[in-house]
Each structure stands twice: as C-alpha cells, then as structure tokens.
Design an enzyme around this catalytic site. Structure first.
Site, PDB file in Angstrom:
ATOM      1  N   ASP A  12       0.811  -1.224   0.000  1.00  0.00           N
ATOM      2  CA  ASP A  12       0.000   0.000   0.000  1.00  0.00           C
ATOM      3  C   ASP A  12       0.843   1.272   0.000  1.00  0.00           C
ATOM      4  O   ASP A  12       0.454   2.293   0.575  1.00  0.00           O
ATOM      5  CB  ASP A  12      -0.968   0.016   1.210  1.00  0.00           C
ATOM      6  CG  ASP A  12      -1.853  -1.212   1.231  1.00  0.00           C
ATOM      7  OD1 ASP A  12      -2.234  -1.675   0.149  1.00  0.00           O
ATOM      8  OD2 ASP A  12      -2.153  -1.706   2.333  1.00  0.00           O
ATOM      9  N   LYS A  15       1.696   2.109  -5.110  1.00  0.00           N
ATOM     10  CA  LYS A  15       2.217   1.537  -6.364  1.00  0.00           C
ATOM     11  C   LYS A  15       1.262   1.787  -7.534  1.00  0.00           C
ATOM     12  O   LYS A  15       1.694   2.060  -8.648  1.00  0.00           O
ATOM     13  CB  LYS A  15       2.451   0.021  -6.199  1.00  0.00           C
ATOM     14  CG  LYS A  15       3.465  -0.322  -5.114  1.00  0.00           C
ATOM     15  CD  LYS A  15       3.570  -1.809  -4.893  1.00  0.00           C
ATOM     16  CE  LYS A  15       2.338  -2.442  -4.326  1.00  0.00           C
ATOM     17  NZ  LYS A  15       1.986  -2.046  -2.950  1.00  0.00           N
ATOM     18  N   ALA A  38      -4.031  -7.933  -3.677  1.00  0.00           N
ATOM     19  CA  ALA A  38      -3.568  -6.570  -3.949  1.00  0.00           C
ATOM     20  C   ALA A  38      -4.770  -5.642  -4.142  1.00  0.00           C
ATOM     21  O   ALA A  38      -5.824  -6.061  -4.602  1.00  0.00           O
ATOM     22  CB  ALA A  38      -2.713  -6.556  -5.213  1.00  0.00           C
ATOM     23  N   GLY A  39      -4.573  -4.380  -3.783  1.00  0.00           N
ATOM     24  CA  GLY A  39      -5.579  -3.361  -4.061  1.00  0.00           C
ATOM     25  C   GLY A  39      -4.837  -2.096  -4.443  1.00  0.00           C
ATOM     26  O   GLY A  39      -4.208  -1.476  -3.588  1.00  0.00           O
ATOM     27  N   HIS A  40      -4.846  -1.758  -5.726  1.00  0.00           N
ATOM     28  CA  HIS A  40      -4.068  -0.621  -6.219  1.00  0.00           C
ATOM     29  C   HIS A  40      -5.024   0.487  -6.658  1.00  0.00           C
ATOM     30  O   HIS A  40      -5.881   0.274  -7.515  1.00  0.00           O
ATOM     31  CB  HIS A  40      -3.169  -1.058  -7.382  1.00  0.00           C
ATOM     32  CG  HIS A  40      -2.109  -2.034  -6.951  1.00  0.00           C
ATOM     33  ND1 HIS A  40      -1.136  -2.499  -7.793  1.00  0.00           N
ATOM     34  CD2 HIS A  40      -1.861  -2.611  -5.757  1.00  0.00           C
ATOM     35  CE1 HIS A  40      -0.344  -3.329  -7.130  1.00  0.00           C
ATOM     36  NE2 HIS A  40      -0.779  -3.425  -5.889  1.00  0.00           N
ATOM     37  N   THR A 125      -5.712 -11.838   3.626  1.00  0.00           N
ATOM     38  CA  THR A 125      -6.866 -11.201   3.000  1.00  0.00           C
ATOM     39  C   THR A 125      -7.974 -12.226   2.726  1.00  0.00           C
ATOM     40  O   THR A 125      -9.024 -11.863   2.189  1.00  0.00           O
ATOM     41  CB  THR A 125      -6.458 -10.531   1.671  1.00  0.00           C
ATOM     42  OG1 THR A 125      -5.897 -11.555   0.823  1.00  0.00           O
ATOM     43  CG2 THR A 125      -5.418  -9.442   1.875  1.00  0.00           C
ATOM     44  N   GLN A 220       1.924  -6.083  -3.185  1.00  0.00           N
ATOM     45  CA  GLN A 220       2.405  -6.191  -1.806  1.00  0.00           C
ATOM     46  C   GLN A 220       3.691  -5.365  -1.649  1.00  0.00           C
ATOM     47  O   GLN A 220       3.807  -4.343  -2.285  1.00  0.00           O
ATOM     48  CB  GLN A 220       2.617  -7.660  -1.400  1.00  0.00           C
ATOM     49  CG  GLN A 220       1.322  -8.466  -1.250  1.00  0.00           C
ATOM     50  CD  GLN A 220       0.737  -8.946  -2.551  1.00  0.00           C
ATOM     51  OE1 GLN A 220       1.403  -9.607  -3.331  1.00  0.00           O
ATOM     52  NE2 GLN A 220      -0.515  -8.631  -2.797  1.00  0.00           N
ATOM     53  N   GLY A 298     -10.726  -3.401   3.550  1.00  0.00           N
ATOM     54  CA  GLY A 298     -11.313  -2.318   4.332  1.00  0.00           C
ATOM     55  C   GLY A 298     -10.785  -2.260   5.765  1.00  0.00           C
ATOM     56  O   GLY A 298     -11.236  -1.444   6.557  1.00  0.00           O
TER      57      GLY A 298
HETATM   58  P1  GDP Z   1      -0.849   0.327  -3.519  1.00  0.00           P
HETATM   59  O1  GDP Z   1      -1.436  -0.971  -3.033  1.00  0.00           O
HETATM   60  O2  GDP Z   1       0.613   0.423  -3.274  1.00  0.00           O
HETATM   61  O3  GDP Z   1      -1.219   0.640  -4.943  1.00  0.00           O
HETATM   62  O4  GDP Z   1      -1.516   1.457  -2.602  1.00  0.00           O
HETATM   63  P2  GDP Z   1      -3.085   1.593  -2.228  1.00  0.00           P
HETATM   64  O5  GDP Z   1      -3.829   2.066  -3.413  1.00  0.00           O
HETATM   65  O6  GDP Z   1      -3.579   0.358  -1.553  1.00  0.00           O
HETATM   66  O7  GDP Z   1      -3.010   2.699  -1.079  1.00  0.00           O
HETATM   67  C1  GDP Z   1      -2.477   3.953  -1.318  1.00  0.00           C
HETATM   68  C2  GDP Z   1      -3.557   5.006  -1.003  1.00  0.00           C
HETATM   69  O8  GDP Z   1      -2.970   6.284  -0.923  1.00  0.00           O
HETATM   70  C3  GDP Z   1      -4.633   5.122  -2.061  1.00  0.00           C
HETATM   71  O9  GDP Z   1      -5.839   5.497  -1.453  1.00  0.00           O
HETATM   72  C4  GDP Z   1      -4.115   6.267  -2.966  1.00  0.00           C
HETATM   73  O10 GDP Z   1      -5.160   6.932  -3.649  1.00  0.00           O
HETATM   74  C5  GDP Z   1      -3.478   7.149  -1.947  1.00  0.00           C
HETATM   75  N1  GDP Z   1      -2.315   7.926  -2.410  1.00  0.00           N
HETATM   76  C6  GDP Z   1      -1.327   7.569  -3.268  1.00  0.00           C
HETATM   77  N2  GDP Z   1      -0.378   8.530  -3.332  1.00  0.00           N
HETATM   78  C7  GDP Z   1      -0.773   9.508  -2.484  1.00  0.00           C
HETATM   79  C8  GDP Z   1      -0.191  10.745  -2.065  1.00  0.00           C
HETATM   80  O11 GDP Z   1       0.911  11.142  -2.483  1.00  0.00           O
HETATM   81  N3  GDP Z   1      -0.891  11.482  -1.146  1.00  0.00           N
HETATM   82  C9  GDP Z   1      -2.087  11.079  -0.633  1.00  0.00           C
HETATM   83  N4  GDP Z   1      -2.691  11.858   0.263  1.00  0.00           N
HETATM   84  N5  GDP Z   1      -2.658   9.911  -1.017  1.00  0.00           N
HETATM   85  C10 GDP Z   1      -2.001   9.134  -1.893  1.00  0.00           C
HETATM   86  P1  IMO Z   2      -0.963  -4.215  -2.214  1.00  0.00           P
HETATM   87  O1  IMO Z   2      -0.517  -4.752  -3.544  1.00  0.00           O
HETATM   88  C1  IMO Z   2      -0.888  -4.682   2.123  1.00  0.00           C
HETATM   89  C2  IMO Z   2      -0.888  -8.790   3.676  1.00  0.00           C
HETATM   90  C3  IMO Z   2      -2.101  -9.292   4.453  1.00  0.00           C
HETATM   91  C4  IMO Z   2      -1.431 -10.252   5.409  1.00  0.00           C
HETATM   92  C5  IMO Z   2      -0.348 -10.889   4.540  1.00  0.00           C
HETATM   93  C6  IMO Z   2      -0.738 -12.243   3.940  1.00  0.00           C
HETATM   94  O2  IMO Z   2      -2.263  -3.498  -2.266  1.00  0.00           O
HETATM   95  O3  IMO Z   2       0.120  -3.444  -1.570  1.00  0.00           O
HETATM   96  P2  IMO Z   2      -2.324 -12.916   1.896  1.00  0.00           P
HETATM   97  O4  IMO Z   2      -3.792 -12.703   1.705  1.00  0.00           O
HETATM   98  O5  IMO Z   2      -1.476 -12.317   0.845  1.00  0.00           O
HETATM   99  O6  IMO Z   2      -1.977 -14.359   2.165  1.00  0.00           O
HETATM  100  O7  IMO Z   2      -1.995 -12.141   3.297  1.00  0.00           O
HETATM  101  O8  IMO Z   2      -0.080  -9.965   3.515  1.00  0.00           O
HETATM  102  N1  IMO Z   2      -1.184  -8.263   2.307  1.00  0.00           N
HETATM  103  C7  IMO Z   2      -1.127  -6.960   1.990  1.00  0.00           C
HETATM  104  N2  IMO Z   2      -0.897  -5.866   2.766  1.00  0.00           N
HETATM  105  N3  IMO Z   2      -1.056  -4.542   0.789  1.00  0.00           N
HETATM  106  C8  IMO Z   2      -1.255  -5.625  -0.006  1.00  0.00           C
HETATM  107  O9  IMO Z   2      -1.263  -5.537  -1.345  1.00  0.00           O
HETATM  108  C9  IMO Z   2      -1.336  -6.897   0.602  1.00  0.00           C
HETATM  109  N4  IMO Z   2      -1.538  -8.154   0.140  1.00  0.00           N
HETATM  110  C10 IMO Z   2      -1.426  -8.973   1.188  1.00  0.00           C
HETATM  111  O10 IMO Z   2      -2.739  -8.225   5.112  1.00  0.00           O
HETATM  112  O11 IMO Z   2      -0.793  -9.546   6.438  1.00  0.00           O
HETATM  113 MG    MG Z   3      -2.968  -1.652  -1.767  1.00  0.00          MG
END
Ligand code: GDP
Ligand code: IMO
Ligand code: MG
Length: 419
Positions: A12, A15, A38-40, A125, A220, A298
């Site tokens: 998170d 990426k 993953a959740g991007h 997850t 991750q 969530g």
């Molecule tokens: P990922 O899994 O690495 O793609 O990251 P996530 O999408 O799960 O979580 C990153 C969160 O931070 C998302 O809600 C993005 O919209 C938000 N985000 C990304 N870059 C920035 C930033 O520079 N500032 C702020 N305030 N939010 C950001």
């Molecule tokens: P993105 O790509 C943050 C964490 C889970 C748990 C561990 C193992 O959005 O960054 P799994 O379901 O993979 O067997 O869970 O890894 N985890 C993440 N934490 N961002 C993610 O993906 C994750 N994908 C898995 O919370 O601790």
């Molecule tokens: Mg994420």
C-alpha cells in the site's frame, strides 16, 4: 527495456498511483506475482479506480496490460473487475493473461479462511492466495492451459481435491468440494477469459526485441516477501525484484531500472512485527489524514514512523536504482517528526536486518528528529517544497544512497513531480 516498480515496505505504498503516472510513457504494464489480495488505487480527476488483478496501465488504451505466469488468478474476481471497467467505458481488449497462471478456486478460499480461523493468525486477506501458491509448489495446482482440450483439467482437479478435501474435512471439519462441480464452474470461466489468454512470455520477449518500454508492477511489498519478509507474517510470493523475472519469463539482462515506492511514513495491515509502530494520537492522526484503510479488505492499517533500517535492506535486496516517495502531504502540519536510523537489541546496535520475527519484535528503534512543515499545494518543482520537507527528503536520500526520482503529494496524477 524493462523497469521494475515495487513496494519497499509492507504494501500500500501507492504503487497503483505511481504505475498509472509512469504508464503514460510505457507500451506494456505487467503484473508478475500476487493475486487479488492486492488493491491498487488510481485517482483520475474525481474518480477512484481500484485494481486488484488488472495492471494499473489499463487507463491508457495504447498500453498492453499483461498478467504474468507468477500471478495466481481468481477468474471470478477477474471477470468482475473487467465488467466494472467496462461499465466505466474503459476497454480491456488490451488485457492478456498467461496460460500458465495457477487458478484460485473456491476450495482455496475455504482453506485460507479455515486456516485463519484455527491456527495462529497471519491476518491474510482470505483470498486463497497461500493455498494456491502451496498447490503450485506441491505440483498439484490447476492452470489455465490445463483446460486446452486435453482432459488435464478434469484429471488435475480430481487429484488436487483428493488432497485438499482430506485437509478440509479432517483438519478443519469443513465441507468437501465435488470435483465435477468445480470443473464445470471453472471451465465456464476459462471459456469467458479465453480471448485474453496467451503465451505471454513470448509476447514480452517479442516486445523487448522491438525495443518497447515495459513496466513491471509489483504487488504487496518487500517485507511481505516469502523469503525476505517478516516470515511467517508475509504473503506467499516473491514480491522482490527477482519475482518480476520468474513471474513473467522476461530476460533478466533487459531490466535497466528498479523503482522502489516508499510511503513517507510506514503502514502495515495484518499481523506481525512493526518496530516503528505508533500506538498514540500521532498515529491516529496520520491514519485519519492518510485514509489508512485497506483497499481490498477495508481493514484499518497500522501506522508508524518511516523506518530507514528496513528501507536500506530493501534497497539492497531489490537492487533499487531510484525511489518514488508518496504521501508526503500526509506529514504536512506535524510540528516534529521522526525517522528510525538504527535498531538496538540488548543495548547493542544490530548490523544486519533480523531474520526471525521474535528478534525483530524485541528491537528498540533509535530515531532522528526533524522539524515539521506546513501545507503546500500544486507545486511543480522541488524548489517549491517547504525547506524542512526538503531536509527530510535529502536525509532519506543520503542514508539510502539512492536518488529520489518522484515525489507524490496527493492521490491524483497532477500531485506528482519528477526530479
Ligand atoms: P498500492 O497498493 O501500493 O497501490 O496502494 P493503495 O492504493 O492500496 O493505497 C495507497 C492510497 O494512498 C490510495 O488510497 C491512494 O489513492 C493514496 N495515495 C497515493 N499517493 C498519495 C499521495 O501522495 N498522497 C495522498 N494523500 N494519497 C495518496
Ligand atoms: P498491495 O498490492 C498490504 C498482507 C495481508 C497479510 C499478509 C498475507 O495493495 O500493496 P495474503 O492474503 O497475501 O496471504 O496475506 O499480507 N497483504 C497486503 N498488505 N497490501 C497488499 O497488497 C497486501 N496483500 C497482502 O494483510 O498480512
Ligand atoms: Mg494496496
């Protein structure tokens, strides 16, 4: 040529945002490991898009998006994601899936949930990731190519369920799955996904030969890596740079950049050690300001100060050539902030990053303090950043001995500068 982009913390890091930003200049964006755990997130104008399996280059119609062989695919979730994008008029014609991907089936999800309910919890997850990778390594996995008219899929599902039904019933006291029902369900999904299924390693090889620009999008983060992460509180794949090669078949000698995405502080979702975790008001403030809730589950993310000891290790094992720092804006308004520069165990400085989690749980972080800075908006160059923010970034750069190449200070595309 290929650029690998991956997270240097516990996931998170942003990426999705940085991939979307860089994808404008790319020909291909490729996922190489993980699955719909993953959740991007991508923000375009006021709209948010959440990608779980589909590469974050999908917003650009000219970019080819590839799900490589290293990804474990839940076809039901993938079809849902394709439909969600279609409803928003985003084409998925340019999406390609490796015929060698292992398939996440209903019983993998049941196994993941049953294990989390019974044993010491990882806090997964519950998307079936661990059981599917376990089957892959145990050589009883089921792949898309098994459905190519050879009868292999039927046979492999039968063999697989002999093992997994035994575990479900006898270890966890759960219901068994009927191999015929599973075959029917996943054959249907296979047929729906068939227009996207390819030998993607050959696609990427040809693209490389033609001089196309290819971005590998990690999922991750480094400390969730099955080998180098905080085992056993990790995911089940190699999230580090090597995963981009084994997870796609791309020639290793054609990678010329490895970009590490770093959140300006640290977060973790799920269980496991977290030396710089903040269980206080500052932590709550950062979590609220940074909207630190999981994109997939969530769940509230745990929050802490930036940890340069873990980042230095991550830079080395990934061969990082440049850093993208995200969420700098979330730190705006703090009067003082801290960065961890050293771990101590029994009053002694630790030289190497601890290999076992008990040791990591026992370390005391040593911090360097920084003066905070106020709000800033829509800057277009490094010069426009507040002086104290510049000092913070300079210190990180010097400590890690890697240049910061991108700074992100908001979720949108425009809240980004390249250096
Ligand atoms: P990922 O899994 O690495 O793609 O990251 P996530 O999408 O799960 O979580 C990153 C969160 O931070 C998302 O809600 C993005 O919209 C938000 N985000 C990304 N870059 C920035 C930033 O520079 N500032 C702020 N305030 N939010 C950001
Ligand atoms: P993105 O790509 C943050 C964490 C889970 C748990 C561990 C193992 O959005 O960054 P799994 O379901 O993979 O067997 O869970 O890894 N985890 C993440 N934490 N961002 C993610 O993906 C994750 N994908 C898995 O919370 O601790
Ligand atoms: Mg994420």
């Amino acid at each position: 040529m290929g650029t690998i982009l991956l997270g240097l913390q516990w996931g998170d890091e942003g990426k999705g945002k940085i991939t979307d930003y860089l994808a404008e200049k790319m020909d291909y964006v490729v996922r190489f490991q993980g699955g719909d755990n993953a959740g991007h997130t991508i923000k375009i104008d006021k709209n948010y898009f959440f990608n779980h399996l589909i590469p974050s280059g999908i917003m650009y119609p000219n970019v080819q998006c590839v799900i490589g062989n290293g990804v474990v695919v839940n076809p039901e979730m993938l079809l849902k994601e394709i439909n969600t994008l279609k409803e928003k008029n985003i084409s998925t014609k340019n999406l390609f899936i490796s015929d060698k991907c292992n398939i996440i089936m209903d019983f993998h999800i049941a196994l993941d949930s049953a294990k989390e309910g019974k044993d010491e919890k990882i806090g997964t997850t519950k998307r079936g990731i661990g059981p599917t990778y376990r089957d892959k390594i145990a050589r009883i996995g089921i792949r898309f190519c098994d459905f190519e008219n050879t009868g292999l899929a039927k046979e492999n599902i039968k063999k697989n369920l002999k093992f997994n039904n035994f575990i479900l019933k006898n270890l966890y006291g759960k219901s068994e799955f009927d191999p015929k029902d599973i075959y029917k369900k996943y054959e249907k999904y296979y047929k729906q996904l068939l227009p996207h299924i390819r030998n993607t390693e050959m696609m990427l090889f040809e693209a490389c030969k033609e001089g196309k620009k290819i971005l590998f999008e990690g999922a991750q983060g480094t400390f969730l890596d099955i080998d180098f992460g905080t085992y056993p509180f990790v995911t089940s794949s190699n999230t580090t740079a090597g995963g981009a090669i084994t997870g796609t078949g791309f020639p290793i000698t054609s990678i010329n950049k490895v970009v590490g995405v770093v959140k300006a502080y640290t977060t973790r979702v799920g269980n496991g050690p977290f030396p710089t975790e903040l269980n206080d008001e500052t932590g709550d403030k950062l979590a609220e300001k940074g909207k630190e809730f999981g994109t997939t589950t969530g769940r509230q993310r745990r929050v802490g100060w930036l940890d340069l000891v873990m980042l230095r290790y991550a830079v080395k094992i990934n061969g990082i050539t440049g850093i993208a720092i995200t969420k700098l804006d979330v730190l705006n308004g703090l009067s003082r902030l801290k960065v961890c520069t050293e771990y101590r165990l029994n009053n002694k400085k630790i030289k190497n990053y601890p290999s076992n989690y008990i040791e990591l749980e026992g370390v005391t972080p040593v911090y360097k303090d920084f003066d905070g800075w106020g709000a800033f908006d829509n800057i277009e160059s490094l010069d426009e950043l507040p002086e104290n923010a510049k000092k913070y970034l300079k210190f990180i750069e010097k400590y890690l001995e890697v240049p910061i190449e991108i700074i992100s200070f908001g979720a949108g595309r425009r809240n980004t500068i390249e250096i």
